[in-house]
Every structure is written in structure tokens, then in C-alpha cells.
Design a protein around this motif. Structure first.
Motif, PDB file in Angstrom:
ATOM      1  N   PHE A  12      68.360 -40.530 -58.267  1.00  0.00           N
ATOM      2  CA  PHE A  12      69.404 -41.081 -59.538  1.00  0.00           C
ATOM      3  C   PHE A  12      70.798 -41.778 -59.178  1.00  0.00           C
ATOM      4  O   PHE A  12      71.135 -42.675 -59.798  1.00  0.00           O
ATOM      5  CB  PHE A  12      69.583 -39.911 -60.673  1.00  0.00           C
ATOM      6  CG  PHE A  12      70.418 -38.925 -60.383  1.00  0.00           C
ATOM      7  CD1 PHE A  12      71.675 -39.107 -60.796  1.00  0.00           C
ATOM      8  CD2 PHE A  12      70.079 -37.798 -59.906  1.00  0.00           C
ATOM      9  CE1 PHE A  12      72.630 -38.076 -60.467  1.00  0.00           C
ATOM     10  CE2 PHE A  12      70.969 -36.545 -59.716  1.00  0.00           C
ATOM     11  CZ  PHE A  12      72.526 -36.867 -60.132  1.00  0.00           C
ATOM     12  N   LEU A  13      71.449 -41.078 -57.937  1.00  0.00           N
ATOM     13  CA  LEU A  13      72.410 -41.721 -57.609  1.00  0.00           C
ATOM     14  C   LEU A  13      72.243 -42.867 -56.771  1.00  0.00           C
ATOM     15  O   LEU A  13      72.989 -44.009 -56.838  1.00  0.00           O
ATOM     16  CB  LEU A  13      73.409 -40.786 -56.734  1.00  0.00           C
ATOM     17  CG  LEU A  13      74.111 -39.473 -57.455  1.00  0.00           C
ATOM     18  CD1 LEU A  13      74.807 -38.591 -56.604  1.00  0.00           C
ATOM     19  CD2 LEU A  13      75.097 -40.120 -58.604  1.00  0.00           C
ATOM     20  N   PHE A 215      82.722 -49.577 -53.550  1.00  0.00           N
ATOM     21  CA  PHE A 215      82.548 -48.211 -52.636  1.00  0.00           C
ATOM     22  C   PHE A 215      81.086 -48.187 -51.873  1.00  0.00           C
ATOM     23  O   PHE A 215      80.346 -48.875 -52.393  1.00  0.00           O
ATOM     24  CB  PHE A 215      82.734 -46.994 -53.530  1.00  0.00           C
ATOM     25  CG  PHE A 215      84.019 -46.720 -54.057  1.00  0.00           C
ATOM     26  CD1 PHE A 215      85.093 -46.485 -53.428  1.00  0.00           C
ATOM     27  CD2 PHE A 215      84.002 -46.985 -55.391  1.00  0.00           C
ATOM     28  CE1 PHE A 215      86.490 -46.472 -54.344  1.00  0.00           C
ATOM     29  CE2 PHE A 215      85.235 -46.747 -56.214  1.00  0.00           C
ATOM     30  CZ  PHE A 215      86.227 -46.403 -55.235  1.00  0.00           C
ATOM     31  N   ILE A 216      81.095 -47.720 -50.745  1.00  0.00           N
ATOM     32  CA  ILE A 216      79.931 -47.532 -50.105  1.00  0.00           C
ATOM     33  C   ILE A 216      79.454 -46.089 -50.039  1.00  0.00           C
ATOM     34  O   ILE A 216      80.192 -45.150 -50.519  1.00  0.00           O
ATOM     35  CB  ILE A 216      80.101 -47.870 -48.582  1.00  0.00           C
ATOM     36  CG1 ILE A 216      81.278 -47.116 -47.864  1.00  0.00           C
ATOM     37  CG2 ILE A 216      80.508 -49.423 -48.544  1.00  0.00           C
ATOM     38  CD1 ILE A 216      81.322 -47.342 -46.297  1.00  0.00           C
ATOM     39  N   VAL A 217      78.352 -45.738 -49.502  1.00  0.00           N
ATOM     40  CA  VAL A 217      77.705 -44.684 -49.394  1.00  0.00           C
ATOM     41  C   VAL A 217      77.224 -43.999 -47.912  1.00  0.00           C
ATOM     42  O   VAL A 217      76.528 -45.221 -47.076  1.00  0.00           O
ATOM     43  CB  VAL A 217      76.470 -44.046 -50.191  1.00  0.00           C
ATOM     44  CG1 VAL A 217      76.039 -43.116 -49.950  1.00  0.00           C
ATOM     45  CG2 VAL A 217      77.131 -44.051 -51.703  1.00  0.00           C
ATOM     46  N   THR A 218      77.718 -43.088 -47.483  1.00  0.00           N
ATOM     47  CA  THR A 218      77.314 -42.623 -46.102  1.00  0.00           C
ATOM     48  C   THR A 218      76.175 -41.551 -45.947  1.00  0.00           C
ATOM     49  O   THR A 218      76.387 -40.644 -46.892  1.00  0.00           O
ATOM     50  CB  THR A 218      78.463 -42.639 -45.185  1.00  0.00           C
ATOM     51  OG1 THR A 218      79.195 -41.678 -45.575  1.00  0.00           O
ATOM     52  CG2 THR A 218      79.057 -43.886 -44.878  1.00  0.00           C
ATOM     53  N   LEU A 247      79.976 -42.262 -56.853  1.00  0.00           N
ATOM     54  CA  LEU A 247      78.858 -42.010 -57.700  1.00  0.00           C
ATOM     55  C   LEU A 247      77.926 -43.529 -57.891  1.00  0.00           C
ATOM     56  O   LEU A 247      76.841 -43.505 -58.216  1.00  0.00           O
ATOM     57  CB  LEU A 247      79.517 -41.991 -59.273  1.00  0.00           C
ATOM     58  CG  LEU A 247      80.189 -40.664 -59.511  1.00  0.00           C
ATOM     59  CD1 LEU A 247      80.558 -40.450 -60.923  1.00  0.00           C
ATOM     60  CD2 LEU A 247      79.221 -39.368 -58.988  1.00  0.00           C
ATOM     61  N   SER A 248      78.821 -44.561 -57.617  1.00  0.00           N
ATOM     62  CA  SER A 248      78.442 -45.856 -57.655  1.00  0.00           C
ATOM     63  C   SER A 248      79.240 -46.876 -57.108  1.00  0.00           C
ATOM     64  O   SER A 248      80.309 -46.489 -56.495  1.00  0.00           O
ATOM     65  CB  SER A 248      78.051 -46.400 -59.438  1.00  0.00           C
ATOM     66  OG  SER A 248      79.500 -46.582 -59.815  1.00  0.00           O
ATOM     67  N   PHE A 372      74.963 -50.018 -49.265  1.00  0.00           N
ATOM     68  CA  PHE A 372      75.887 -50.713 -49.657  1.00  0.00           C
ATOM     69  C   PHE A 372      75.266 -51.568 -50.895  1.00  0.00           C
ATOM     70  O   PHE A 372      74.028 -51.787 -50.615  1.00  0.00           O
ATOM     71  CB  PHE A 372      76.677 -51.427 -48.588  1.00  0.00           C
ATOM     72  CG  PHE A 372      75.725 -52.418 -47.906  1.00  0.00           C
ATOM     73  CD1 PHE A 372      75.675 -53.691 -48.117  1.00  0.00           C
ATOM     74  CD2 PHE A 372      75.026 -52.062 -46.776  1.00  0.00           C
ATOM     75  CE1 PHE A 372      74.782 -54.508 -47.365  1.00  0.00           C
ATOM     76  CE2 PHE A 372      74.127 -52.692 -46.148  1.00  0.00           C
ATOM     77  CZ  PHE A 372      74.017 -54.144 -46.452  1.00  0.00           C
ATOM     78  N   LEU A 373      76.139 -52.363 -51.711  1.00  0.00           N
ATOM     79  CA  LEU A 373      75.417 -53.221 -52.803  1.00  0.00           C
ATOM     80  C   LEU A 373      75.458 -54.604 -52.193  1.00  0.00           C
ATOM     81  O   LEU A 373      74.536 -55.048 -52.406  1.00  0.00           O
ATOM     82  CB  LEU A 373      76.412 -53.063 -54.000  1.00  0.00           C
ATOM     83  CG  LEU A 373      75.605 -53.589 -55.074  1.00  0.00           C
ATOM     84  CD1 LEU A 373      74.411 -52.973 -55.405  1.00  0.00           C
ATOM     85  CD2 LEU A 373      76.612 -53.619 -56.226  1.00  0.00           C
TER      86      LEU A 373
END
Length: 436
Positions: A12-13, A215-218, A247-248, A372-373
Motif C-alpha cells: 500500500f506504500l 522524495f525517493i525510497v530505498t 510515505l509518498s 523513484f517516481l
């Protein structure tokens, strides 16, 4: 025995970074095909796999997880921990959806205490179950002092392997009310103290990126902190000024010690304790949530010999969490599950967004998987990272930068080529969508 793929970053994230959140494509108008493509894209991420040095896409179902992470072979229901996690995630998913929706429509969000406590517990579990922490226990990868403490704890709890300690910790955290986790002796002491320091004694703020930032996620990004780190008595030591949970592409939750609250104003004292090392985010606003307590009881005063201050009930509560209950009761307030907390969305500038991303990037290992988006914003992040760190301490993202430049040039050429080929009365449309 059946096997299950268990995510350490829940789907969901990850769906907040799905390809359909940002697309720039030509397509022929066909409603059925569009619906199929939309479902397909919703389950895909744009990623960079550092180990493979590959920029590409990945199914959400197969990203950020391991097989049978939570399988408990000492229980008749081997997946009972996974089931408990699913219940917590179900509750938190609704809360995070509410936060995301509010961020697109207004400048604040109201959360009830019950769901806020679930959110805090979820944030800890997110950090605790990441690949680094999991491998620490499954690989018995501890310093000498910590390993000795783990061995003593296994003997006390009749556990055979360090990974059983990890699994028991998660199970007990899930089963224990938020305010009682710090006192549950079935949880390893270091982790109990960690929970109390971050999830109880820190206050929560929400930072929001601007229109042109993301923002990015790792892999290990949930719970990465900015602060003081080093060694004490031969063991790794760290104190977090700011701990981040993305979160996003537009929102990050930040946990901070109460010293950063303007009502407390003790940042200078905090810096002094750690040799004058200041936070790089000290000038970013830190507005604490404004509480609305529904419970009222007969006020009780502190004893005359006590130096503990009595708080004005018009001030935000939760200044010093170890005084929390006493301060509330002294002002005639009883905590209830439906107390309301109003959080402001703090709009931060590009420099602050890049600093958060830079901290995430500088903590990656060789097995990094980065999500990343959009390519342009990731390229900006890498450029800023290279400028921020000296060569002696920064990670090498040269190949990623080259791949991003190639991708951006190719996309630009394809766009121009496709635009020139569109006939005047065509059935094609130009579709550009981006998250707000």
C-alpha cells in the motif's frame, strides 16, 4: 509446506510510487485497453538496482521482500506473525490514505490517538523489519557486547537462534499496547529502549515536498536518521535529531526529540551534549500536533517538594513524554482513544527535500534497490548528492547518473518524434499526469 513472499515495505506504500502516478505516453483512444493498462501500471515501480547496476521496472508484488520472513516454526500456526502484521497494516493503510488525501486538499490533517499510536508502532516495525536489521539477526551479525546481550536474552527466553529473538520481538510489539512496549520484558532490551526513545519520547511532524520535488525510497530507508553517530564503549552509538519515513513522493513523516519543540526550546542544550554537532534541519519548521482531549478528571497537583512544572492546558501536550501522564492528570485531563491531534503539513523547499534524499542515498549498501517516481527528479537528486558530499565519504552513483541522462535524452527525442507524426485530426491524445 507452502511459502509466502513477505514484504518489508508493504504494497500500500509502494503503490504511491507506481508508474501510473506519473506517465508520459502516447496511446490510441480505447477505453478497455486504457483500463487494462492502468491496472497493469499500478503494480509496477521504476527502480534502480545497484547490485545489478540496472535501471528499469519491477512488479510491486516482487519488490522489497523475502520469502517466509515471518514464518514461526515453533508455532502450530506458522504464519501467525504475518497475520498480526496484516491487521496493523490494514489499520495504518487507512490512516496514511487519510493523510495523503488531506495533503492534496488542505494544509492539515486530524488523527485520533488510537490510530496515531498504531501509526507509531507501524513506523517502528517498518524500521525493525528492513533487510539490514533482519540480516543482522539471521546472520548473527553483532558487535561483541550486543552479541553477549542477545545470548543472555535467548537463554532467559528459551530461544535457540538469534532470528527467533527478532521474530519474538515483532510478535510482542504487535501484541502489546503502544505505551506498554517499553516495559515488556519479552522484548530484547536494546529494542525496547529504541522503541521508547523514538516512538514514545519523540514528536511527529509531516513535511511536504513542493510541486517540482520528490522524495525517493530505498531498501533500508525507513528509519534512517540525521544526527550523531559514532562508537561508545566499543559499540555503535547513534542519537537521532530527525528520523525519516517516506510515505509518498510528496510526503515524509519525521520523528524528532522534544528538544526541537518551540515550547521546550532546548536544542542548544542537546547540541552541547553531543559536542556541538548541530542538525542540518534546525531551521526547518517543527510544528507539533495540536491536541484536543475529550477526557476530563479531577485535577491533581504535584507535591510541594516536586520541581516538575504544571502545564497550562492551552499549551500543546507531550512536551516531555516521561512526564506525560502526570502532567495531564495535574491539569485534569485523562487520555482517551478518541483524543484528536491536528497536524500541519510543513511545506519544505527544494534544498530540504534534496537533503532528505541525500541522507537516504548515503546510507545505502551494495544491495540497494531504489524506487523513484520520475527520472528528471531522480537525476536532480543524484546531481545534488554529488555536490553535497566529499569524494572521501560519498557513494558512487556515476553509472546511475549516466543511465538517467541517457534515459532523459531518449525520452526527449521520442517525444519530439511522436509529436511530429501526429496527424491533424488524429485519434491520439497526449497524456501527462503527475502526483500533486
Amino acid at each position: 509446506m507452502s511459502h509466502q513472499y513477505h514484504h518489508y515495505i508493504p504494497r500500500f506504500l509502494l503503490r504511491n510510487f507506481a508508474i501510473d502516478k506519473y506517465e508520459r505516453i502516447f496511446y490510441e483512444v480505447n477505453i478497455a485497453q486504457q483500463q487494462y493498462e492502468s491496472r497493469k501500471k499500478a503494480e509496477l515501480l521504476q527502480i534502480y538496482d545497484r547490485k545489478k547496476d540496472k535501471l528499469g521496472i519491477s512488479l510491486i508484488a516482487n519488490t522489497y521482500g523475502y520469502w517466509d520472513m515471518y514464518k514461526d516454526l515453533n508455532n502450530t500456526d506458522v504464519m501467525h506473525v504475518e497475520e498480526k502484521l496484516s491487521k496493523l497494516e490494514g489499520s495504518v493503510a487507512i490512516t496514511i490514505k487519510k493523510i495523503l488525501k488531506a495533503s492534496q486538499e488542505k494544509n492539515k490533517v486530524v488523527l485520533l490517538r488510537k490510530y496515531l499510536e498504531d501509526l507509531r508502532k507501524f513506523l517502528f516495525v517498518m524500521n525493525y523489519r528492513n533487510n539490514h536489521r533482519w540480516f543482522q539477526f539471521t546472520g548473527d551479525n553483532f558487535d561483541f557486547i550486543t552479541r553477549s546481550m542477545v545470548n543472555d536474552f535467548m537463554q532467559q527466553q528459551n530461544l535457540q537462534r538469534p532470528e527467533e529473538v527478532w521474530l519474538q520481538n515483532i510478535r510482542e510489539i504487535l501484541d502489546t499496547p503502544h505505551w506498554e512496549v517499553k516495559d515488556n520484558m519479552k522484548i530484547f532490551k536494546i529494542d525496547r529502549d529504541d522503541y521508547n526513545q523514538r516512538m514514545v519520547e519523540c514528536f511527529l511532524i509531516i513535511w511536504q515536498a513542493g510541486e517540482n520535488d520528490e522524495f525517493i525510497v530505498t531498501s533500508n530507508g525507513f528509519g534512517i536518521f540525521e544526527g550523531v553517530s559514532g562508537n561508545m564503549f566499543g559499540s555503535p552509538f547513534g542519537f537521532a535529531y530527525h528520523t525519516f519515513y517516506v510515505l509518498s513522493p510528496k510526503l515524509v513523516l519525521v520523528l524528532c526529540p522534544s528538544h526541537f519543540r518551540k515550547e521546550v526550546g532546548e536544542t542548544e542544550l542537546l547540541y552541547k551534549c553531543f559536542g556541538g554537532q548541530r542538525s542540518i534541519f534546525e531551521n526547518v519548521p517543527h510544528p507539533a500536533a495540536i491536541p484536543k482531549h475529550v477526557g476530563r478528571v479531577k485535577p491533581t497537583s504535584f507535591s510541594e517538594s516536586s520541581n516538575k512544572p504544571k502545564l497550562n492546558i492551552t499549551d500543546p501536550i507531550d512536551l516531555k513524554s516521561h512526564l506525560f501522564d502526570a502532567v495531564l492528570k495535574s491539569n485534569g485531563i485523562e487520555t482517551r482513544w478518541n483524543d484528536e491531534f491536528t497536524f500541519s503539513f510543513v511545506k519544505i523547499d527544494s534544498a530540504t527535500v534534496h537533503l532528505v534524499n541525500i541522507i537516504l542515498l548515503n546510507e545505502v549498501g551494495p544491495d540497494l534497490v531504489l524506487t523513484f517516481l520520475s527520472h528528471p527528479n531522480l537525476y536532480k537528486t543524484i546531481v545534488k548528492y554529488n555536490k553535497h558530499y566529499k569524494d572521501s565519504v560519498k557513494k558512487d552513483f556515476t553509472n546511475l547518473k549516466k543511465k538517467l541522462r541517457t534515459e532523459l535524452n531518449r525520452t526527449h527525442k521520442d517525444d519530439l518524434h511522436l509529436r511530429r507524426k501526429i496527424p491533424e485530426n488524429s485519434t491520439f491524445t497526449w497524456n501527462f499526469r503527475e502526483i500533486n
